[in-house]
Design a protein around this motif. Structure first.
Motif, PDB file in Angstrom:
ATOM      1  N   TYR A 170      60.933  10.706   2.989  1.00 61.74           N
ATOM      2  CA  TYR A 170      60.305  11.066   1.720  1.00 61.74           C
ATOM      3  C   TYR A 170      59.441  12.309   1.905  1.00 61.74           C
ATOM      4  N   GLY A 171      59.783  13.374   1.192  1.00 61.00           N
ATOM      5  CA  GLY A 171      58.949  14.568   1.152  1.00 61.00           C
ATOM      6  C   GLY A 171      58.202  14.604  -0.166  1.00 61.00           C
ATOM      7  N   TRP A 172      57.179  13.792  -0.273  1.00 63.49           N
ATOM      8  CA  TRP A 172      56.439  13.658  -1.528  1.00 63.49           C
ATOM      9  C   TRP A 172      55.021  14.230  -1.419  1.00 63.49           C
ATOM     10  N   THR A 173      54.223  13.686  -0.522  1.00 65.35           N
ATOM     11  CA  THR A 173      52.827  14.113  -0.453  1.00 65.35           C
ATOM     12  C   THR A 173      52.709  15.494   0.176  1.00 65.35           C
ATOM     13  N   GLU A 174      51.586  16.163  -0.121  1.00 64.28           N
ATOM     14  CA  GLU A 174      51.342  17.525   0.340  1.00 64.28           C
ATOM     15  C   GLU A 174      49.936  17.636   0.915  1.00 64.28           C
ATOM     16  N   PRO A 175      49.600  18.768   1.559  1.00 63.73           N
ATOM     17  CA  PRO A 175      48.254  18.889   2.137  1.00 63.73           C
ATOM     18  C   PRO A 175      47.134  18.601   1.146  1.00 63.73           C
ATOM     19  N   ASP A 176      47.327  18.965  -0.126  1.00 63.96           N
ATOM     20  CA  ASP A 176      46.296  18.741  -1.136  1.00 63.96           C
ATOM     21  C   ASP A 176      46.671  17.660  -2.148  1.00 63.96           C
ATOM     22  N   ILE A 177      47.815  17.024  -1.958  1.00 63.84           N
ATOM     23  CA  ILE A 177      48.319  16.066  -2.945  1.00 63.84           C
ATOM     24  C   ILE A 177      48.649  14.754  -2.252  1.00 63.84           C
ATOM     25  N   GLY A 178      47.960  13.685  -2.657  1.00 63.92           N
ATOM     26  CA  GLY A 178      48.257  12.370  -2.126  1.00 63.92           C
ATOM     27  C   GLY A 178      48.860  11.490  -3.202  1.00 63.92           C
ATOM     28  N   ALA A 179      48.037  10.678  -3.847  1.00 67.42           N
ATOM     29  CA  ALA A 179      48.533   9.763  -4.870  1.00 67.42           C
ATOM     30  C   ALA A 179      48.913  10.478  -6.167  1.00 67.42           C
ATOM     31  N   ASP A 180      48.340  11.652  -6.415  1.00 69.69           N
ATOM     32  CA  ASP A 180      48.604  12.376  -7.658  1.00 69.69           C
ATOM     33  C   ASP A 180      49.880  13.205  -7.521  1.00 69.69           C
ATOM     34  N   LEU A 181      51.007  12.526  -7.453  1.00 72.89           N
ATOM     35  CA  LEU A 181      52.261  13.200  -7.153  1.00 72.89           C
ATOM     36  C   LEU A 181      52.720  14.147  -8.251  1.00 72.89           C
ATOM     37  N   ALA A 182      52.241  13.957  -9.473  1.00 74.76           N
ATOM     38  CA  ALA A 182      52.630  14.865 -10.563  1.00 74.76           C
ATOM     39  C   ALA A 182      52.069  16.268 -10.370  1.00 74.76           C
ATOM     40  N   SER A 183      51.165  16.434  -9.404  1.00 77.20           N
ATOM     41  CA  SER A 183      50.541  17.739  -9.170  1.00 77.20           C
ATOM     42  C   SER A 183      51.154  18.491  -7.989  1.00 77.20           C
ATOM     43  N   VAL A 184      52.309  18.071  -7.500  1.00 79.57           N
ATOM     44  CA  VAL A 184      52.890  18.737  -6.336  1.00 79.57           C
ATOM     45  C   VAL A 184      53.081  20.229  -6.609  1.00 79.57           C
ATOM     46  N   LYS A 185      52.933  21.008  -5.535  1.00 77.07           N
ATOM     47  CA  LYS A 185      52.994  22.467  -5.649  1.00 77.07           C
ATOM     48  C   LYS A 185      54.240  23.075  -5.011  1.00 77.07           C
ATOM     49  N   THR A 186      54.963  22.322  -4.210  1.00 75.17           N
ATOM     50  CA  THR A 186      56.193  22.833  -3.627  1.00 75.17           C
ATOM     51  C   THR A 186      57.150  23.212  -4.755  1.00 75.17           C
ATOM     52  N   ARG A 187      57.623  24.460  -4.741  1.00 77.46           N
ATOM     53  CA  ARG A 187      58.396  24.983  -5.860  1.00 77.46           C
ATOM     54  C   ARG A 187      59.876  25.080  -5.518  1.00 77.46           C
ATOM     55  N   ALA A 188      60.696  24.882  -6.536  1.00 81.68           N
ATOM     56  CA  ALA A 188      62.141  25.049  -6.404  1.00 81.68           C
ATOM     57  C   ALA A 188      62.654  25.854  -7.592  1.00 81.68           C
ATOM     58  N   GLU A 189      63.523  26.815  -7.309  1.00 80.50           N
ATOM     59  CA  GLU A 189      64.105  27.648  -8.365  1.00 80.50           C
ATOM     60  C   GLU A 189      65.623  27.657  -8.236  1.00 80.50           C
ATOM     61  N   ARG A 190      66.293  27.615  -9.377  1.00 76.73           N
ATOM     62  CA  ARG A 190      67.746  27.747  -9.399  1.00 76.73           C
ATOM     63  C   ARG A 190      68.114  29.217  -9.295  1.00 76.73           C
ATOM     64  N   VAL A 191      68.933  29.541  -8.320  1.00 74.39           N
ATOM     65  CA  VAL A 191      69.422  30.913  -8.153  1.00 74.39           C
ATOM     66  C   VAL A 191      70.939  30.816  -7.992  1.00 74.39           C
ATOM     67  N   GLY A 192      71.650  31.003  -9.092  1.00 73.76           N
ATOM     68  CA  GLY A 192      73.095  30.839  -9.065  1.00 73.76           C
ATOM     69  C   GLY A 192      73.461  29.416  -8.710  1.00 73.76           C
ATOM     70  N   ASP A 193      74.290  29.272  -7.678  1.00 76.40           N
ATOM     71  CA  ASP A 193      74.727  27.935  -7.275  1.00 76.40           C
ATOM     72  C   ASP A 193      73.872  27.373  -6.142  1.00 76.40           C
ATOM     73  N   LYS A 194      72.672  27.926  -5.997  1.00 72.04           N
ATOM     74  CA  LYS A 194      71.753  27.470  -4.951  1.00 72.04           C
ATOM     75  C   LYS A 194      70.402  27.108  -5.548  1.00 72.04           C
ATOM     76  N   VAL A 195      69.624  26.359  -4.759  1.00 77.48           N
ATOM     77  CA  VAL A 195      68.229  26.062  -5.078  1.00 77.48           C
ATOM     78  C   VAL A 195      67.389  26.611  -3.928  1.00 77.48           C
ATOM     79  N   VAL A 196      66.333  27.347  -4.253  1.00 79.50           N
ATOM     80  CA  VAL A 196      65.456  27.940  -3.244  1.00 79.50           C
ATOM     81  C   VAL A 196      64.107  27.223  -3.301  1.00 79.50           C
ATOM     82  N   ILE A 197      63.674  26.701  -2.168  1.00 85.45           N
ATOM     83  CA  ILE A 197      62.463  25.865  -2.106  1.00 85.45           C
ATOM     84  C   ILE A 197      61.433  26.503  -1.190  1.00 85.45           C
TER      85      ILE A 197
END
Length: 386
Positions: free
Chosen positions: A124-151
């Motif tokens: 599970y890659g859910w929690t972050e250095p600044d995000i524990g139980a408040d998972l709706a605030s995750v900052k790791t970003r993903a963008e669609r670029v053609g047929d790929k996703v960049v994270i």
């Protein structure tokens, strides 16, 4: 309400106990803990029992969804070693259950048979250095670029990332302002270019360990979006719909297994150790400790299988799973510490299992949502009539 185990369930428990005694002896469990290694050969043998299919429908090669039986497997494996029970969770629950609930049909057909044969583990890659139980605030970003996703981003306390096949990653796939609407789940192989995994030296839960993970412009195929194109921006519903309630039960099952081991070791020691001319188990103070330990363990197990049966029937059980996780986790910690107390100095040295039970038990109230979070949720959801 009858909680008597059926003949089939008793047969499963007996099979697991024979497996543990043969393939997971105490000396091996101590070695896995000491060297912090995942015994993949043992895990492969476990898969041959068919128990990894307990969360997978028959059409994909599994045995059919059985949450109660799944929790029994976790409990029995955890009695001996988290180095095997946690990977079981990573396969049967993290991978199996999430793919069944959230995966596209193509993902299910390709990946679920691998869950059953033991060749697919999710972290599970859910929690972050600044995000524990408040998972709706995750900052790791993903963008669609053609047929790929960049994270790009960072995850913390990503347990099992160094041994898994995919990191089941919660990402922000849209503007931050719409917290719950712009989240997605993406499958990221840990060996993908741009992924950096750093081990965190933790007190317990050896064998799979926990890690920091950095994603630096990591590219994966759009196929890796959980649920396919329809799953984009649906991460929050996936999280609350399939992940959190059963995750609490998984942790409660680990707690029950660790607590059982601690109680059994304390009982055996109390009836072997002599002081002042008699067994220490003959002293009333030890009698009372053992009685309290057994009572708490019994209550934890009843709560675990009651909540698991509700989840198995797809009943609303958020309050019940939170209560179960809270009680079982705190009970495991108390029972492990009492085991160490009864064993005295022998409970403090690494030659015996008691000190490992304590190290593992201290983590259990934290993982899968802390005890404070469970108390908050129990009150909030009860107050809301859920």
């Amino acid at each position: 309400m009858d909680f008597t185990e059926s003949g089939e369930m008793q047969q499963l428990r007996d099979t697991l106990r024979r497996f543990v005694e043969k393939e997971m002896p105490r000396e091996a469990a101590a070695k896995w803990d000491r060297e912090n290694v995942f015994p993949r050969d043992v895990f492969t043998k476990l898969a041959s029992l068919g128990v990894l299919g307990l969360t997978v429908p028959e059409e994909y090669g599994g045995a059919g969804r059985d949450i109660v039986a799944t929790m029994m497997v976790i409990e029995e494996l955890s009695r001996r070693s988290l180095a095997v029970s946690v990977p079981y969770i990573m396969a049967a629950c993290y991978a199996g259950m999430n793919l069944v609930e959230c995966g596209s049909e193509e993902q299910k057909r390709e990946l679920l048979p691998k869950v059953v044969d033991g060749s697919l583990l999710f972290a599970y890659g859910w929690t972050e250095p600044d995000i524990g139980a408040d998972l709706a605030s995750v900052k790791t970003r993903a963008e669609r670029v053609g047929d790929k996703v960049v994270i790009s981003g960072a995850k913390r306390f990503c347990s099992g990332a160094s041994v898994c096949d995919y990191i089941f990653t919660l990402v922000r796939s849209g503007p931050e302002g719409e917290r719950h609407r712009n989240l997605s789940m993406v499958l990221i192989p840990p060996n993908t270019p741009g992924v950096t995994i750093t081990e965190i030296d933790s007190l317990g839960m050896k064998g799979v360990g926990t890690t920091d993970v950095i994603f630096d412009n990591v590219e994966v195929p759009a196929w890796n979006i959980v649920g396919g194109d329809a799953g984009w921006h649906q991460g929050w519903s996936m999280l609350v719909g399939s992940g959190l309630d059963v995750e609490k039960l998984e942790v409660a099952a680990v707690a029950t297994g660790v607590a059982t081991a601690a109680f059994e070791d304390a009982w055996a020691y109390a009836h072997e150790r002599r002081q002042f001319g008699k067994l220490i188990g003959d002293y009333q103070s030890i009698n009372h400790k053992l009685a309290d330990m057994k009572t708490s363990l019994h209550a934890a197990r009843l709560m675990l299988y009651h909540a698991s049966s509700m989840a198995n029937r797809h009943e609303r059980c958020a309050v019940e799973t939170s209560m179960t996780k809270l009680f079982a986790a705190e009970a495991a910690k108390d029972i492990a510490l009492e085991c160490q107390t009864i064993m005295g100095a022998y409970g403090y040295v690494k030659e015996f299992g008691a000190e490992r039970y304590v190290r593992d038990a201290l983590l259990i109230p934290i993982m899968g949502g802390s005890s404070a979070i469970q108390r908050n949720n129990i009150y909030k959801w009860t107050n809301a009539g859920l």
